[in-house]
Write an enzyme that holds these catalytic residues in place. Sequence first.
Site, PDB file in Angstrom:
ATOM      1  N   ASP A  31     -40.063   0.386 -26.812  1.00 51.50           N
ATOM      2  CA  ASP A  31     -40.960  -0.152 -27.831  1.00 51.50           C
ATOM      3  C   ASP A  31     -40.192  -0.144 -29.156  1.00 51.50           C
ATOM      4  O   ASP A  31     -39.249   0.629 -29.329  1.00 51.50           O
ATOM      5  CB  ASP A  31     -42.225   0.707 -27.969  1.00 51.50           C
ATOM      6  CG  ASP A  31     -43.387  -0.033 -28.622  1.00 51.50           C
ATOM      7  OD1 ASP A  31     -44.317  -0.454 -27.911  1.00 51.50           O
ATOM      8  OD2 ASP A  31     -43.365  -0.203 -29.866  1.00 51.50           O
ATOM      9  N   ASP A  57     -36.330  -3.460 -30.026  1.00 46.66           N
ATOM     10  CA  ASP A  57     -36.982  -4.597 -30.672  1.00 46.66           C
ATOM     11  C   ASP A  57     -36.652  -5.818 -29.820  1.00 46.66           C
ATOM     12  O   ASP A  57     -35.509  -6.290 -29.809  1.00 46.66           O
ATOM     13  CB  ASP A  57     -36.434  -4.748 -32.103  1.00 46.66           C
ATOM     14  CG  ASP A  57     -37.034  -5.957 -32.817  1.00 46.66           C
ATOM     15  OD1 ASP A  57     -37.678  -6.799 -32.163  1.00 46.66           O
ATOM     16  OD2 ASP A  57     -36.840  -6.047 -34.040  1.00 46.66           O
ATOM     17  N   VAL A  58     -37.650  -6.334 -29.115  1.00 49.60           N
ATOM     18  CA  VAL A  58     -37.382  -7.415 -28.153  1.00 49.60           C
ATOM     19  C   VAL A  58     -36.935  -8.719 -28.811  1.00 49.60           C
ATOM     20  O   VAL A  58     -36.420  -9.603 -28.135  1.00 49.60           O
ATOM     21  CB  VAL A  58     -38.605  -7.696 -27.248  1.00 49.60           C
ATOM     22  CG1 VAL A  58     -38.908  -6.524 -26.337  1.00 49.60           C
ATOM     23  CG2 VAL A  58     -39.833  -8.104 -28.071  1.00 49.60           C
ATOM     24  N   SER A 135     -51.665 -14.494 -22.115  1.00 47.93           N
ATOM     25  CA  SER A 135     -52.997 -14.201 -22.672  1.00 47.93           C
ATOM     26  C   SER A 135     -53.910 -15.378 -22.358  1.00 47.93           C
ATOM     27  O   SER A 135     -53.434 -16.521 -22.289  1.00 47.93           O
ATOM     28  CB  SER A 135     -52.903 -14.027 -24.185  1.00 47.93           C
ATOM     29  OG  SER A 135     -54.202 -14.032 -24.763  1.00 47.93           O
ATOM     30  N   TYR A 148     -50.320 -17.547 -31.958  1.00 48.42           N
ATOM     31  CA  TYR A 148     -50.362 -16.632 -30.808  1.00 48.42           C
ATOM     32  C   TYR A 148     -50.585 -17.403 -29.496  1.00 48.42           C
ATOM     33  O   TYR A 148     -49.852 -17.219 -28.521  1.00 48.42           O
ATOM     34  CB  TYR A 148     -51.489 -15.631 -31.030  1.00 48.42           C
ATOM     35  CG  TYR A 148     -51.689 -14.638 -29.911  1.00 48.42           C
ATOM     36  CD1 TYR A 148     -50.856 -13.536 -29.789  1.00 48.42           C
ATOM     37  CD2 TYR A 148     -52.718 -14.796 -28.978  1.00 48.42           C
ATOM     38  CE1 TYR A 148     -51.045 -12.615 -28.767  1.00 48.42           C
ATOM     39  CE2 TYR A 148     -52.908 -13.886 -27.953  1.00 48.42           C
ATOM     40  CZ  TYR A 148     -52.067 -12.793 -27.856  1.00 48.42           C
ATOM     41  OH  TYR A 148     -52.248 -11.890 -26.843  1.00 48.42           O
ATOM     42  N   LYS A 152     -47.903 -17.835 -26.351  1.00 43.23           N
ATOM     43  CA  LYS A 152     -48.180 -17.337 -25.000  1.00 43.23           C
ATOM     44  C   LYS A 152     -48.152 -18.474 -23.976  1.00 43.23           C
ATOM     45  O   LYS A 152     -47.792 -18.267 -22.807  1.00 43.23           O
ATOM     46  CB  LYS A 152     -49.526 -16.611 -24.973  1.00 43.23           C
ATOM     47  CG  LYS A 152     -49.528 -15.298 -25.765  1.00 43.23           C
ATOM     48  CD  LYS A 152     -48.640 -14.243 -25.130  1.00 43.23           C
ATOM     49  CE  LYS A 152     -48.846 -12.865 -25.739  1.00 43.23           C
ATOM     50  NZ  LYS A 152     -48.070 -11.819 -25.067  1.00 43.23           N
ATOM     51  N   THR A 188     -57.582  -4.145 -34.780  1.00 40.51           N
ATOM     52  CA  THR A 188     -57.160  -4.862 -35.990  1.00 40.51           C
ATOM     53  C   THR A 188     -57.922  -6.176 -36.125  1.00 40.51           C
ATOM     54  O   THR A 188     -58.355  -6.565 -37.209  1.00 40.51           O
ATOM     55  CB  THR A 188     -55.639  -5.148 -35.908  1.00 40.51           C
ATOM     56  OG1 THR A 188     -54.975  -3.930 -35.618  1.00 40.51           O
ATOM     57  CG2 THR A 188     -55.105  -5.715 -37.196  1.00 40.51           C
TER      58      THR A 188
HETATM   59  N1  LIG Z   1     -55.592  -6.510 -26.125  1.00 34.00           N
HETATM   60  C1  LIG Z   1     -55.937  -7.657 -25.585  1.00 34.00           C
HETATM   61  O1  LIG Z   1     -57.127  -8.012 -25.510  1.00 34.00           O
HETATM   62  C2  LIG Z   1     -54.894  -8.587 -25.040  1.00 34.00           C
HETATM   63  C3  LIG Z   1     -55.317  -9.756 -24.401  1.00 34.00           C
HETATM   64  C4  LIG Z   1     -54.388 -10.630 -23.885  1.00 34.00           C
HETATM   65  C5  LIG Z   1     -53.047 -10.340 -23.980  1.00 34.00           C
HETATM   66  N2  LIG Z   1     -52.645  -9.203 -24.609  1.00 34.00           N
HETATM   67  C6  LIG Z   1     -51.212  -8.958 -24.669  1.00 34.00           C
HETATM   68  O2  LIG Z   1     -50.943  -7.681 -24.148  1.00 34.00           O
HETATM   69  C7  LIG Z   1     -49.746  -7.170 -24.713  1.00 34.00           C
HETATM   70  C8  LIG Z   1     -49.989  -5.755 -25.198  1.00 34.00           C
HETATM   71  O3  LIG Z   1     -50.930  -5.777 -26.254  1.00 34.00           O
HETATM   72  P1  LIG Z   1     -51.879  -4.552 -26.595  1.00 34.00           P
HETATM   73  O4  LIG Z   1     -53.257  -5.059 -26.571  1.00 34.00           O
HETATM   74  O5  LIG Z   1     -51.492  -3.364 -25.793  1.00 34.00           O
HETATM   75  O6  LIG Z   1     -51.514  -4.346 -28.141  1.00 34.00           O
HETATM   76  P2  LIG Z   1     -50.851  -3.098 -28.889  1.00 34.00           P
HETATM   77  O7  LIG Z   1     -50.746  -3.539 -30.304  1.00 34.00           O
HETATM   78  O8  LIG Z   1     -51.552  -1.855 -28.547  1.00 34.00           O
HETATM   79  O9  LIG Z   1     -49.396  -3.042 -28.215  1.00 34.00           O
HETATM   80  C9  LIG Z   1     -48.352  -3.909 -28.548  1.00 34.00           C
HETATM   81  C10 LIG Z   1     -47.064  -3.109 -28.525  1.00 34.00           C
HETATM   82  O10 LIG Z   1     -45.972  -4.024 -28.759  1.00 34.00           O
HETATM   83  C11 LIG Z   1     -45.057  -3.359 -29.621  1.00 34.00           C
HETATM   84  N3  LIG Z   1     -44.221  -4.325 -30.336  1.00 34.00           N
HETATM   85  C12 LIG Z   1     -44.554  -5.114 -31.380  1.00 34.00           C
HETATM   86  N4  LIG Z   1     -43.470  -5.805 -31.787  1.00 34.00           N
HETATM   87  C13 LIG Z   1     -42.449  -5.441 -30.981  1.00 34.00           C
HETATM   88  C14 LIG Z   1     -41.080  -5.805 -30.903  1.00 34.00           C
HETATM   89  N5  LIG Z   1     -40.539  -6.666 -31.772  1.00 34.00           N
HETATM   90  N6  LIG Z   1     -40.321  -5.242 -29.936  1.00 34.00           N
HETATM   91  C15 LIG Z   1     -40.856  -4.351 -29.072  1.00 34.00           C
HETATM   92  N7  LIG Z   1     -42.138  -3.951 -29.109  1.00 34.00           N
HETATM   93  C16 LIG Z   1     -42.907  -4.500 -30.058  1.00 34.00           C
HETATM   94  C17 LIG Z   1     -45.940  -2.552 -30.580  1.00 34.00           C
HETATM   95  O11 LIG Z   1     -45.230  -1.526 -31.234  1.00 34.00           O
HETATM   96  C18 LIG Z   1     -47.022  -2.050 -29.641  1.00 34.00           C
HETATM   97  O12 LIG Z   1     -46.684  -0.791 -29.089  1.00 34.00           O
HETATM   98  C19 LIG Z   1     -49.335  -8.160 -25.812  1.00 34.00           C
HETATM   99  O13 LIG Z   1     -48.340  -9.027 -25.322  1.00 34.00           O
HETATM  100  C20 LIG Z   1     -50.630  -8.918 -26.059  1.00 34.00           C
HETATM  101  O14 LIG Z   1     -50.372 -10.200 -26.578  1.00 34.00           O
HETATM  102  C21 LIG Z   1     -53.527  -8.315 -25.133  1.00 34.00           C
END
Ligand SMILES: NC(=O)c1ccc[n+]([C@@H]2O[C@H](COP(=O)([O-])OP(=O)(O)OC[C@H]3O[C@@H](n4cnc5c(N)ncnc54)[C@H](O)[C@@H]3O)[C@@H](O)[C@H]2O)c1
Length: 257
Positions: A31, A57-58, A135, A148, A152, A188
Amino acid sequence: MNVALVTGAAGGLGAAVAARLAEDHAVLLTDVNAERIAGAAAKLAAGGAKVAHAVCDVSRRDSVQAAFAVAEEQLGEVTALANVAGVGKFHPFTELTEEMWDRTYAVNTRGTFLTCQELLRRRAGRPGAIVNIASIGARLGLEMLADYGSSKAAVIELTHTVARIGAPSGVRANAVMPGLIWTDMWRTTAEWLLANGLAPAGATPEQVFAGMADQMIPMKRPQTPADIAETVAFLLSEKAANITGQTIAVDGGTVMT
Ligand SMILES: NC(=O)c1ccc[n+]([C@@H]2O[C@H](COP(=O)([O-])OP(=O)(O)OC[C@H]3O[C@@H](n4cnc5c(N)ncnc54)[C@H](O)[C@@H]3O)[C@@H](O)[C@H]2O)c1
């Protein structure tokens, strides 16, 4: 033991994916958040899982390559990749700036490109498996999620390309489209909706989220990180040996594919 690399593993979904994969893989948790990734890995290690961690950092090639190198040194060659890292915020389309657009694409789309490319290069003609987290926002044309949603959608098409390139050597690539999961990302979002008068005044962020889930999801229940993690684990396993280039929605019927 197979080795899995999970990106975004300090987040709500990534930590659950890492925990589920640790049942049948050695796992490198990565992460961009250094403090949280160390904590997530320590928690799994305390439960007896074979894990290591790296700050990654991806959006940066050097950082992605360094993470694969840590995995190889500490756990063995990476055979499975779960791309969970992602960013997403609501913005009215007319207020979206180039900087916001580019940041979303740098993490969600370039990040997925860089990690998939690194895995394909390192596997060099040998089998492996990838799951990219997309997503439902990729399919709904949501007015607050232009950057976003399109980032995706690009992840889904990139998954098709990776699946086609990897197919002859047995590298499979699939995408999972989660619905609504209560994580920091949604907290958020709910806070933003409240601050901008787009959710009922006086509601808590949790109530805003529950209301959205009720409105959007035919099955009237939000998804859990464990729901998504189970599908990721299946797609990365031998049970899915004949599945590649697919997009699986885990969303209670929100997007019917
Ligand atoms: N929460 C939802 O409802 C939802 C729905 C559809 C898709 N998603 C997808 O699921 C995935 C995880 O999201 P989440 O809900 O756990 O959110 P989250 O914010 O809890 O987790 C996202 C993580 O990505 C990390 N991150 C951000 N930028 C980064 C970078 N440059 N390099 C490496 N890591 C980085 C953050 O530090 C965080 O730990 C994401 O791809 C999000 O788009 C989430």
